[in-house]
Write a protein that holds these residues in place. Structure first.
Motif, PDB file in Angstrom:
ATOM      1  N   TYR A 123       2.339   7.388  15.686  1.00 30.89           N
ATOM      2  CA  TYR A 123       1.389   6.886  16.686  1.00 30.89           C
ATOM      3  C   TYR A 123       0.033   7.575  16.522  1.00 30.89           C
ATOM      4  CZ  TYR A 123      -0.496   5.546  21.269  1.00 30.89           C
ATOM      5  OH  TYR A 123      -1.281   5.034  22.275  1.00 30.89           O
ATOM      6  N   ALA A 124       0.074   8.891  16.324  1.00 25.79           N
ATOM      7  CA  ALA A 124      -1.159   9.662  16.145  1.00 25.79           C
ATOM      8  C   ALA A 124      -1.866   9.291  14.843  1.00 25.79           C
ATOM      9  CB  ALA A 124      -0.838  11.157  16.156  1.00 25.79           C
ATOM     10  N   ALA A 125      -1.097   8.843  13.850  1.00 31.55           N
ATOM     11  CA  ALA A 125      -1.666   8.521  12.541  1.00 31.55           C
ATOM     12  C   ALA A 125      -2.236   7.119  12.465  1.00 31.55           C
ATOM     13  CB  ALA A 125      -0.590   8.686  11.457  1.00 31.55           C
ATOM     14  N   GLY A 126      -1.973   6.295  13.485  1.00 32.82           N
ATOM     15  CA  GLY A 126      -2.423   4.913  13.423  1.00 32.82           C
ATOM     16  C   GLY A 126      -3.136   4.434  14.658  1.00 32.82           C
ATOM     17  N   GLU A 127      -2.359   4.043  15.647  1.00 31.22           N
ATOM     18  CA  GLU A 127      -2.920   3.418  16.841  1.00 31.22           C
ATOM     19  C   GLU A 127      -3.848   4.339  17.632  1.00 31.22           C
ATOM     20  OE1 GLU A 127      -2.611   0.303  17.792  1.00 31.22           O
ATOM     21  OE2 GLU A 127      -1.214  -0.318  16.229  1.00 31.22           O
ATOM     22  N   THR A 132      -6.573   4.864   9.709  1.00 31.00           N
ATOM     23  CA  THR A 132      -5.137   5.102   9.618  1.00 31.00           C
ATOM     24  C   THR A 132      -4.833   6.201   8.609  1.00 31.00           C
ATOM     25  OG1 THR A 132      -4.776   2.745  10.014  1.00 31.00           O
ATOM     26  CG2 THR A 132      -2.892   4.008   9.229  1.00 31.00           C
ATOM     27  N   ASP A 133      -3.987   7.151   9.034  1.00 25.31           N
ATOM     28  CA  ASP A 133      -3.487   8.165   8.105  1.00 25.31           C
ATOM     29  C   ASP A 133      -2.260   7.562   7.421  1.00 25.31           C
ATOM     30  OD1 ASP A 133      -2.511  10.304   6.728  1.00 25.31           O
ATOM     31  OD2 ASP A 133      -2.237  11.613   8.462  1.00 25.31           O
ATOM     32  N   GLU A 134      -2.513   6.787   6.369  1.00 26.13           N
ATOM     33  CA  GLU A 134      -1.427   6.044   5.730  1.00 26.13           C
ATOM     34  C   GLU A 134      -0.401   6.953   5.071  1.00 26.13           C
ATOM     35  OE1 GLU A 134      -3.973   3.617   3.354  1.00 26.13           O
ATOM     36  OE2 GLU A 134      -3.862   1.915   4.743  1.00 26.13           O
ATOM     37  N   LYS A 169       1.047  -4.071  10.470  1.00 28.05           N
ATOM     38  CA  LYS A 169       0.236  -5.260  10.180  1.00 28.05           C
ATOM     39  C   LYS A 169      -1.228  -5.064  10.584  1.00 28.05           C
ATOM     40  CE  LYS A 169       4.092  -8.507  10.673  1.00 28.05           C
ATOM     41  NZ  LYS A 169       4.736  -9.493  11.558  1.00 28.05           N
ATOM     42  N   SER A 170      -1.457  -4.351  11.683  1.00 22.38           N
ATOM     43  CA  SER A 170      -2.825  -4.174  12.161  1.00 22.38           C
ATOM     44  C   SER A 170      -3.539  -3.008  11.482  1.00 22.38           C
ATOM     45  CB  SER A 170      -2.837  -3.965  13.684  1.00 22.38           C
ATOM     46  OG  SER A 170      -2.193  -2.756  14.035  1.00 22.38           O
ATOM     47  N   GLU A 171      -2.767  -2.072  10.925  1.00 21.27           N
ATOM     48  CA  GLU A 171      -3.367  -0.863  10.363  1.00 21.27           C
ATOM     49  C   GLU A 171      -3.477  -0.865   8.847  1.00 21.27           C
ATOM     50  OE1 GLU A 171      -4.564   1.810  12.143  1.00 21.27           O
ATOM     51  OE2 GLU A 171      -4.168   0.757  14.007  1.00 21.27           O
ATOM     52  N   THR A 172      -2.691  -1.714   8.168  1.00 20.56           N
ATOM     53  CA  THR A 172      -2.708  -1.728   6.703  1.00 20.56           C
ATOM     54  C   THR A 172      -2.846  -3.160   6.201  1.00 20.56           C
ATOM     55  OG1 THR A 172      -0.288  -1.889   6.542  1.00 20.56           O
ATOM     56  CG2 THR A 172      -1.225   0.322   6.571  1.00 20.56           C
ATOM     57  N   CYS A 173      -2.961  -3.300   4.887  1.00 23.14           N
ATOM     58  CA  CYS A 173      -3.084  -4.649   4.326  1.00 23.14           C
ATOM     59  C   CYS A 173      -2.578  -4.655   2.885  1.00 23.14           C
ATOM     60  CB  CYS A 173      -4.543  -5.132   4.387  1.00 23.14           C
ATOM     61  SG  CYS A 173      -5.681  -4.098   3.443  1.00 23.14           S
ATOM     62  N   GLY A 174      -2.473  -5.848   2.321  1.00 14.97           N
ATOM     63  CA  GLY A 174      -2.127  -5.996   0.915  1.00 14.97           C
ATOM     64  C   GLY A 174      -0.728  -5.544   0.562  1.00 14.97           C
ATOM     65  N   SER A 175      -0.581  -5.036  -0.646  1.00 17.32           N
ATOM     66  CA  SER A 175       0.730  -4.635  -1.154  1.00 17.32           C
ATOM     67  C   SER A 175       1.310  -3.453  -0.390  1.00 17.32           C
ATOM     68  CB  SER A 175       0.635  -4.286  -2.646  1.00 17.32           C
ATOM     69  OG  SER A 175       0.312  -5.429  -3.396  1.00 17.32           O
ATOM     70  N   ALA A 182       8.653  -4.162   4.175  1.00 16.69           N
ATOM     71  CA  ALA A 182       9.943  -4.338   3.510  1.00 16.69           C
ATOM     72  C   ALA A 182      10.876  -3.189   3.829  1.00 16.69           C
ATOM     73  CB  ALA A 182       9.750  -4.460   1.998  1.00 16.69           C
ATOM     74  N   ILE A 183      10.340  -1.971   3.843  1.00 19.50           N
ATOM     75  CA  ILE A 183      11.157  -0.801   4.174  1.00 19.50           C
ATOM     76  C   ILE A 183      11.669  -0.905   5.605  1.00 19.50           C
ATOM     77  CG2 ILE A 183      11.101   1.707   4.567  1.00 19.50           C
ATOM     78  CD1 ILE A 183       9.090   1.863   2.221  1.00 19.50           C
ATOM     79  N   VAL A 184      10.786  -1.290   6.535  1.00 19.38           N
ATOM     80  CA  VAL A 184      11.194  -1.433   7.937  1.00 19.38           C
ATOM     81  C   VAL A 184      12.239  -2.530   8.075  1.00 19.38           C
ATOM     82  CG1 VAL A 184      10.426  -2.032  10.268  1.00 19.38           C
ATOM     83  CG2 VAL A 184       9.008  -0.555   8.835  1.00 19.38           C
ATOM     84  N   LYS A 185      11.998  -3.656   7.405  1.00 18.41           N
ATOM     85  CA  LYS A 185      12.929  -4.781   7.490  1.00 18.41           C
ATOM     86  C   LYS A 185      14.303  -4.408   6.946  1.00 18.41           C
ATOM     87  CE  LYS A 185      12.076  -8.545   8.462  1.00 18.41           C
ATOM     88  NZ  LYS A 185      12.203  -9.287   9.738  1.00 18.41           N
TER      89      LYS A 185
END
Length: 244
Positions: A123-127, A132-134, A169-175, A182-185
């Protein structure tokens, strides 16, 4: 059944040879088939990814991690390479967890405090910040067990008021986004993930034959029946009716 919804990465009939071949083909020639790389590396346990690397070296005389680094870039490269790290590079606790089972056994004890800590870190790294701290996302998604991550996702939903998928989806994009999702799914349900991949390949005007063949061949002797059930739920019709 008890097996439904769990990762099948520890299947006894695992053979790294075709996975290594798929990765080689994905990186051969001009361009890189990033989806094929995601499909292979996110569906296997860390131990099995090490076996794939050995097979890759034996078949093609190349180091898999070096090949991935040369073909990929940015944080997507970091995530994929992180998936390839041996569990022996983890700290003592993570090594202990890894030795108790790679991402595929739901009976192990989950430390609620650590799960909450990971959720707060995500949460601290994104929202919570601008940008974003990817790397934080990559580290937690790649190094934690599936049963632990399920608890992390639950705690994250409470903290952020949205699912981990929506945040990715809101914090990253592309591959990088594709690989993280995919990892979450796969963590939530590997069968649902592959059913969705098949559905995506079959719907629309054309058919993504590469995806279709990869999924059916790779899962045919493992858990295709469970994937068929998920597919029918998603598509509203049996898989056989769409590929005959």
């Amino acid at each position: 059944s008890e097996a439904e919804g769990k990762s099948v990465a520890g299947a006894l009939n695992f053979d790294p040879t075709p996975d290594a071949q798929t990765l080689y083909k994905a990186m051969k020639g001009l361009g890189t088939d990033e989806q094929a790389i995601i499909d292979v590396l996110t569906k296997r346990s860390n131990v099995q990814r090490q076996e794939i690397a050995k097979s890759f070296k034996a078949q093609f005389g190349k180091d898999l991690i070096d090949s991935l680094k040369s073909e990929l870039s940015g944080n997507f490269e970091r995530l994929i390479v992180a998936l390839m790290y041996s569990p022996f590079k983890y700290d003592a606790k993570e090594l202990y967890d890894a030795m108790r089972g790679e991402r595929d056994n739901a009976t192990f004890y989950v430390d609620p405090a650590l799960a909450l800590q990971d959720a707060e870190a995500l949460y601290a790294a994104g929202e919570k910040i601008r940008g974003t701290d990817e790397i934080q996302f990559i580290t937690i998604l790649c190094k934690r067990s599936a049963i632990h991550l399920l608890k992390v996702f639950e705690e994250y939903q409470k903290l952020a008021g949205k699912s981990i998928e929506d945040s990715i989806k809101s914090e990253t994009c592309g591959s990088l986004e594709d690989a993280m999702l995919a990892i979450v799914k796969c963590t939530r349900s590997v069968h649902c993930y592959f059913a969705e991949r098949l559905h995506h390949a079959l719907k629309g005007a054309g058919t993504d034959d590469g995806t279709l063949i990869r999924v059916i061949v790779s899962r045919s002797e493992v858990d295709l029946n469970l994937i068929k059930a998920e597919f029918k739920h998603i598509a509203g019709k049996p898989l056989s009716s769409m590929i005959m």
